[in-house]
Enzyme design. Structure first.
Site, PDB file in Angstrom:
ATOM      1  CB  CYS A 109      -0.866  -0.009   1.265  1.00  0.00           C
ATOM      2  SG  CYS A 109      -2.050   1.363   1.351  1.00  0.00           S
ATOM      3  CB  CYS A 113      -2.081   4.715   7.723  1.00  0.00           C
ATOM      4  SG  CYS A 113      -3.345   5.283   6.570  1.00  0.00           S
ATOM      5  CB  CYS A 116      -1.389   0.732   8.594  1.00  0.00           C
ATOM      6  SG  CYS A 116      -1.955  -0.630   7.565  1.00  0.00           S
ATOM      7  N   GLY A 156      -3.879  -2.824   1.215  1.00  0.00           N
ATOM      8  CA  GLY A 156      -4.093  -1.969   0.047  1.00  0.00           C
ATOM      9  C   GLY A 156      -5.225  -0.979   0.212  1.00  0.00           C
ATOM     10  CD  GLU A 157      -7.854   3.608  -0.114  1.00  0.00           C
ATOM     11  OE1 GLU A 157      -7.732   3.427   1.113  1.00  0.00           O
ATOM     12  OE2 GLU A 157      -8.951   3.828  -0.649  1.00  0.00           O
ATOM     13  CB  SER A 211      -9.825   4.407   7.590  1.00  0.00           C
ATOM     14  OG  SER A 211     -10.114   3.089   7.195  1.00  0.00           O
ATOM     15  CG  LEU A 212     -12.793  10.122  11.220  1.00  0.00           C
ATOM     16  CD1 LEU A 212     -12.688  11.099  10.061  1.00  0.00           C
ATOM     17  CD2 LEU A 212     -14.098  10.346  11.988  1.00  0.00           C
ATOM     18  CG  HIS A 213      -7.978   5.800  11.873  1.00  0.00           C
ATOM     19  ND1 HIS A 213      -8.667   4.808  12.531  1.00  0.00           N
ATOM     20  CD2 HIS A 213      -7.591   5.246  10.686  1.00  0.00           C
ATOM     21  CE1 HIS A 213      -8.681   3.709  11.790  1.00  0.00           C
ATOM     22  NE2 HIS A 213      -8.052   3.949  10.669  1.00  0.00           N
ATOM     23  CG  ASN A 287      -4.915  -5.209  15.598  1.00  0.00           C
ATOM     24  OD1 ASN A 287      -5.230  -5.946  16.509  1.00  0.00           O
ATOM     25  ND2 ASN A 287      -5.679  -5.010  14.532  1.00  0.00           N
ATOM     26  CB  CYS A 328      -3.925  -4.419   9.751  1.00  0.00           C
ATOM     27  SG  CYS A 328      -5.469  -4.167  10.598  1.00  0.00           S
TER      28      CYS A 328
HETATM   29  N1  SAH Z   1      -6.915   1.183   2.836  1.00  0.00           N
HETATM   30  C1  SAH Z   1      -8.230   0.940   3.334  1.00  0.00           C
HETATM   31  C2  SAH Z   1      -8.530  -0.510   3.695  1.00  0.00           C
HETATM   32  C3  SAH Z   1      -7.462  -1.315   4.378  1.00  0.00           C
HETATM   33  S1  SAH Z   1      -7.108  -1.042   6.081  1.00  0.00           S
HETATM   34  C4  SAH Z   1      -8.501   1.840   4.511  1.00  0.00           C
HETATM   35  O1  SAH Z   1      -7.611   2.552   4.944  1.00  0.00           O
HETATM   36  O2  SAH Z   1      -9.636   1.885   4.980  1.00  0.00           O
HETATM   37  C5  SAH Z   1      -8.458  -1.696   7.002  1.00  0.00           C
HETATM   38  C6  SAH Z   1      -8.663  -0.964   8.319  1.00  0.00           C
HETATM   39  O3  SAH Z   1      -7.680  -1.340   9.299  1.00  0.00           O
HETATM   40  C7  SAH Z   1      -8.548   0.542   8.195  1.00  0.00           C
HETATM   41  O4  SAH Z   1      -9.587   1.154   8.913  1.00  0.00           O
HETATM   42  C8  SAH Z   1      -7.192   0.806   8.817  1.00  0.00           C
HETATM   43  O5  SAH Z   1      -7.070   2.133   9.203  1.00  0.00           O
HETATM   44  C9  SAH Z   1      -7.212  -0.180   9.959  1.00  0.00           C
HETATM   45  N2  SAH Z   1      -5.897  -0.428  10.557  1.00  0.00           N
HETATM   46  C10 SAH Z   1      -4.673  -0.442   9.982  1.00  0.00           C
HETATM   47  N3  SAH Z   1      -3.714  -0.694  10.890  1.00  0.00           N
HETATM   48  C11 SAH Z   1      -4.327  -0.859  12.077  1.00  0.00           C
HETATM   49  C12 SAH Z   1      -3.883  -1.148  13.408  1.00  0.00           C
HETATM   50  N4  SAH Z   1      -2.585  -1.308  13.691  1.00  0.00           N
HETATM   51  N5  SAH Z   1      -4.809  -1.251  14.379  1.00  0.00           N
HETATM   52  C13 SAH Z   1      -6.136  -1.106  14.106  1.00  0.00           C
HETATM   53  N6  SAH Z   1      -6.621  -0.831  12.887  1.00  0.00           N
HETATM   54  C14 SAH Z   1      -5.727  -0.696  11.881  1.00  0.00           C
END
Ligand code: SAH
Length: 342
Positions: A109, A113, A116, A156-157, A211-213, A287, A328
């Site tokens: 990807c 982020c 991730c 991936g996105e 994915s807001l965060h 995670n 993930c």
């Molecule tokens: N690229 C897309 C889909 C893949 S990630 C996206 O960003 O939505 C799937 C989800 O897992 C996303 O919401 C991502 O932000 C979240 N994610 C990635 N790493 C993570 C982690 N360490 N802990 C919790 N969620 C995580």
């Protein structure tokens, strides 16, 4: 060579006619492919001559399960090797409402982020529609569990590979294929606005996850580089438009990070920005990724209460497969680093 599995039924029918065969051969081939055949010889209702011709002109790609981990709760994580040697992950999760498979959309990807594991080594390439479909077909075939739901939430996105993803949706939704309804499919994006707008125009019945965060630009730009191109103002505007156009409720993913995005004022801001739209916030226990400086929040319950106090529905995601690196991108990452996690 022709990539058969990335072709729609109509394309297969047209190809058969070009080869001088009746169009219904296209449907026969489509059916075999969706059953997960691994050789043309299994296509027993095609003539030997046609099978031999297909062998010389077409690819029948089959992913190879190089690692498979099963958790106590029944979750199975697959590490698939593709025909060019690259690896991707899919996860089968068992819920009361049916079996869900979480699939990858790219090899790696490029979204970057900070929390991730999937993005650490960048993007290698996009997946083809056939490789997206194969994850569903072969997870189902290997596990024997009929798949009723799909989430595009693996590596991936999806919006960065949208053409292939849209074609995959058409394939997997087809009545002569796996016939999985759009309402049983979720697509998750880190907030690539042109993709959200494109989906809104199409008006598909799938569930969009964003994915807001973090609801504020300062925090979100630190966590997610995509926010520097498409900031939270533009993102919430696109989400409101999406709801107005499709009438479909958006699900917001929110990984709870200690001391970063778990303050009450951020819950208050989420509620303000969702006003006028029935959003749903999915709070995810972070995670732990070895390479990342972030730690899981201890305020999840309080944050959820605060959102609900404002009338925003919020759930805490039940975590499956915790004992098998089902989080993930972690299995692929370990394989890349040469660690054996079997
Ligand atoms: N690229 C897309 C889909 C893949 S990630 C996206 O960003 O939505 C799937 C989800 O897992 C996303 O919401 C991502 O932000 C979240 N994610 C990635 N790493 C993570 C982690 N360490 N802990 C919790 N969620 C995580």
């Amino acid at each position: 060579m022709i990539d058969l599995k990335s072709m729609t039924l109509l394309e297969l029918q047209a190809m058969m006619q070009e080869m001088g065969e009746p169009a219904f051969r296209g449907k026969q081939i489509f059916t075999w492919l969706n059953r997960g055949v691994t050789s043309f010889d299994e296509m027993s209702n095609l003539s030997l001559t046609l099978r031999e011709r297909l062998k010389t002109e077409c690819l029948l790609m089959v992913p190879n399960a190089v690692r498979k981990q099963q958790a106590k709760d029944g979750t199975i994580k697959y590490l698939w090797q593709l025909s060019d040697g690259n690896c991707i992950e899919s996860v089968l999760m068992r819920y009361h409402h049916g079996n869900t498979v979480c699939i990858s959309s790219q090899v790696g990807c490029r979204m970057g982020c900070a929390f991730c594991a999937s993005t650490i080594a960048g993007k290698v390439r996009d997946l083809t529609p056939g490789e997206l479909l194969d994850q569903v077909i072969f997870t189902q075939k290997d596990s024997g569990a009929p798949v009723s739901n799909i989430v595009l939430m693996g590596i991936g996105e999806p919006m960065d590979n949208l053409d292939a993803v849209l074609k995959f949706l058409e394939l997997v939704n087809h009545p002569d294929g796996l016939n999985i309804g759009m309402r049983h499919i979720s697509l998750s994006t880190c907030g690539v606005i042109p993709g959200i707008r494109h989906l809104a125009e199409l008006g598909l019945q799938l569930t969009l996850s964003v994915s807001l965060h973090a609801p504020d630009n300062e925090t979100r730009s630190k966590l997610m580089p995509v926010n520097r191109a498409y900031d939270t103002n533009a993102l919430f505007a696109a989400c409101h438009d999406y709801f107005r156009k499709t009438g479909r409720r958006i699900s917001f993913e929110y990984a709870m990070i200690d001391g970063v995005n778990d303050y009450d004022w951020q819950a208050d801001l989420i509620a303000r920005r969702l006003k006028g739209m029935p959003g749903h916030v999915n709070l995810i226990p972070l995670n732990d990724v070895e390479e990342s400086p972030f730690r899981p929040s201890r305020r999840t319950a309080a944050f959820q209460k605060r959102l609900e106090h404002h009338g925003v529905t919020a759930t805490v995601r039940r975590s499956l497969g915790g004992d098998i690196d089902a989080a993930c991108g972690q299995l692929r990452r370990k394989a890349e680093k040469g660690e054996d996690s079997r």
